[in-house]
Design an enzyme around this catalytic site. Structure first.
Site, mmCIF file in Angstrom:
data_model
loop_
_atom_site.group_PDB
_atom_site.id
_atom_site.type_symbol
_atom_site.label_atom_id
_atom_site.label_comp_id
_atom_site.label_asym_id
_atom_site.label_seq_id
_atom_site.Cartn_x
_atom_site.Cartn_y
_atom_site.Cartn_z
ATOM 1 N N THR A 106 0.984 -1.374 0.002
ATOM 2 C CA THR A 106 -0.022 0.098 0.222
ATOM 3 C C THR A 106 0.880 1.346 -0.104
ATOM 4 O O THR A 106 0.232 2.298 0.313
ATOM 5 C CB THR A 106 -0.856 0.226 1.231
ATOM 6 O OG1 THR A 106 0.095 -0.399 2.441
ATOM 7 C CG2 THR A 106 -1.988 -0.779 1.223
ATOM 8 N N ASN A 160 -4.416 17.582 0.265
ATOM 9 C CA ASN A 160 -4.761 17.055 -1.109
ATOM 10 C C ASN A 160 -5.356 18.123 -2.139
ATOM 11 O O ASN A 160 -4.850 18.091 -3.448
ATOM 12 C CB ASN A 160 -5.542 15.851 -1.060
ATOM 13 C CG ASN A 160 -4.874 14.574 -0.642
ATOM 14 O OD1 ASN A 160 -3.983 13.834 -0.930
ATOM 15 N ND2 ASN A 160 -5.188 14.264 0.782
ATOM 16 N N THR A 205 1.194 22.071 -5.221
ATOM 17 C CA THR A 205 1.727 23.507 -5.053
ATOM 18 C C THR A 205 2.465 23.345 -3.732
ATOM 19 O O THR A 205 3.183 24.707 -3.639
ATOM 20 C CB THR A 205 0.411 24.475 -4.839
ATOM 21 O OG1 THR A 205 -0.274 24.197 -4.023
ATOM 22 C CG2 THR A 205 -0.214 24.426 -6.124
#
Length: 472
Positions: A233, A467, A472
């Site tokens: 994962t 998120n 940025t």
């Protein structure tokens, strides 16, 4: 309206300092396997990274047995493809190192991305040959089977690596290799992206056939978001100085991953880059008295399987504790199931439910959302879930009695004040009992049934913020 500029509470501060609440999870010392060295080097894969290590290198002084599990996402990153081919060509033997960059996933980057991953491995191979003794360099098998280095990458998808910067930094990373705790910790830091702390563990163990020999195991992992299992994962590397033949290593790792990294969820997304690798170099034993851990019927195999699984569970839990924006660490335990597969599927359904996770963030004992997630679990036999036999409880972290929410399909009168008090704690366990029979189990109830555990966290406003800002 003036924008709220308060600092984020759960993400790493701009200075890359580890939040006070997470510092307890970072080890100050370690016990590392013999024959392995590590380093973390600053490259500047992301232009804004001016000083933080973002290239990790792990090298074994002697060739290793190795195995790995990879993502099942159809868009598999270049390093996944390259590392799988390295293991296939070498039959899981003769592996000497792992190189990992953060800041760019090198995923969905076409043929150029594959060449970048291959060139990273080739440059590590070149450095390895330069530092090897004449006797080791004269071995004839290395070139004929290709690279001996596994490659991993993590970061933004769809962008090419600044490959020249990485390749020119690999010799420096090689020269910085060391077996010290600080070097391992630096390597663990170098693979972080949105992680708020490096995830590194180590421990020693013994085996039944050689109780006087101390073996060592260490591992690092990264992950805070895009975490939901469908193989592994996230990224992870485990190293041991125990002697394990390649044929045994793969099933050992698969068993450990299925009960650890494949039993956690932060947000339900499976990455393009997921890889967990296990390397074993046998450096802890004398060449004059070798042992081979090579059969699942042997006591050494069974003992190592349990050691690896327990270790992988502890590493996987660190990923959940660092879930993006998370304020809670939640254990979902499904018991009295007709099979392990049913228990695992139900636990996964609860663990990834956005409604369950947002209720936990709001400290709302909305057990109906838990029950809903149990009921819509996909792929189960028609008789796997019987509402009249299902019970749900919250188990507090402070050792006080469980709070029963549903008992054999009948709702309990819930003390909402106590429920909120339980949900104020960072840790919580949700127990779902699928066959809660008010009688002695008969021959058709599989005794007390099977159990599976999943670990997850809550969803907070901070997860969306992190998120929304990621590129940025």
């Amino acid at each position: 309206m003036q924008r709220n500029l308060r600092p984020r509470q759960y993400s790493a501060p701009p200075s890359n300092q580890i939040p006070l609440s997470k510092q307890k999870y970072v080890p100050r010392t370690g016990t590392y396997p013999q024959g392995f060295r590590a380093s973390g080097t600053h490259v500047g894969v992301k232009p804004g990274n001016k000083s933080t290590p973002d290239l990790a290198l792990i090298i074994s002084d002697v060739p290793c047995s190795a195995a790995a599990v990879f993502t099942k996402n159809k868009f598999q990153a270049a390093p996944v493809t390259v590392s799988r081919e390295v293991l296939r060509r070498r039959g899981g033997s003769g592996i000497k190192g792992v190189v990992i960059n953060s800041g760019c996933a090198n995923a969905v980057t076409g043929r150029g991305g594959l060449e970048d991953a291959e060139n990273m491995a080739a440059e590590v191979d070149r450095c390895t040959r330069l530092h090897e003794s004449d006797a080791v360099r004269s071995r004839p098998d290395d070139d004929s089977t290709g690279s001996s280095t596994l490659v991993m990458s993590t970061g933004v998808i769809g962008q090419r690596l600044p490959i020249s910067k990485i390749l020119t930094s690999i010799p420096s990373a090689y020269s910085s290799l060391s077996p010290t705790h600080d070097s391992w910790l630096s390597a663990a830091r170098a693979i972080c992206t949105t992680d708020t702390f490096p995830k590194l563990l180590s421990r020693s163990f013994t085996l039944p056939s050689s109780p006087s020999t101390e073996y060592r195991l260490c591992g690092m992992t990264k992950g805070a978001g895009m975490i939901h299992p469908n193989m592994a994962t996230l990224l992870g590397v485990l190293c041991t100085d125990a002697p394990v033949v390649p044929a045994a290593l793969a099933p050992l790792l698969t068993h450990a991953v299925s009960r650890s990294f494949n039993s956690i969820s932060v947000d339900g997304d499976t990455s393009t880059n997921d890889t967990v690798a296990l390397l074993a170099n046998g450096a802890a034993i004398s060449k004059s008295t070798p042992i081979d851990i090579s059969t699942d019927a042997g006591s050494d195999y069974v003992a190592l399987q349990q050691t690896l699984t327990d270790f992988a569970v502890d590493l996987a839990k660190l990923v959940v504790r660092d879930g993006e924006g998370a304020t809670k660490f939640v254990t979902v335990r499904v018991t009295a199931a007709p099979s392990y597969a049913v228990a695992h599927a139900v636990a996964a359904s609860v663990a990834r439910s956005p409604l369950v996770k947002t209720a936990l963030y709001g400290r709302d004992a909305n057990w109906g959302r838990v029950l809903c997630a149990v009921g819509y679990t996909a792929g189960l036999p028609s008789d796997a879930i019987v509402p009249e036999q299902t019970s749900v409880s919250f188990v507090p972290a402070d050792g006080t009695p469980p709070l029963k929410l549903l008992v054999r399909g009948e709702p309990e009168a819930v003390d909402e004040d106590r429920a909120r008090e339980i949900l104020e704690h960072e840790d919580l366990e949700i127990v779902v009992k699928l066959r809660d029979l008010d009688l002695d189990p008969g021959p058709d109830t599989n005794g007390d049934g099977e159990e599976a555990v999943y670990w997850t966290c809550d969803f907070s406003h901070e997860y969306v913020t992190i998120n929304g800002d990621y590129r940025t």
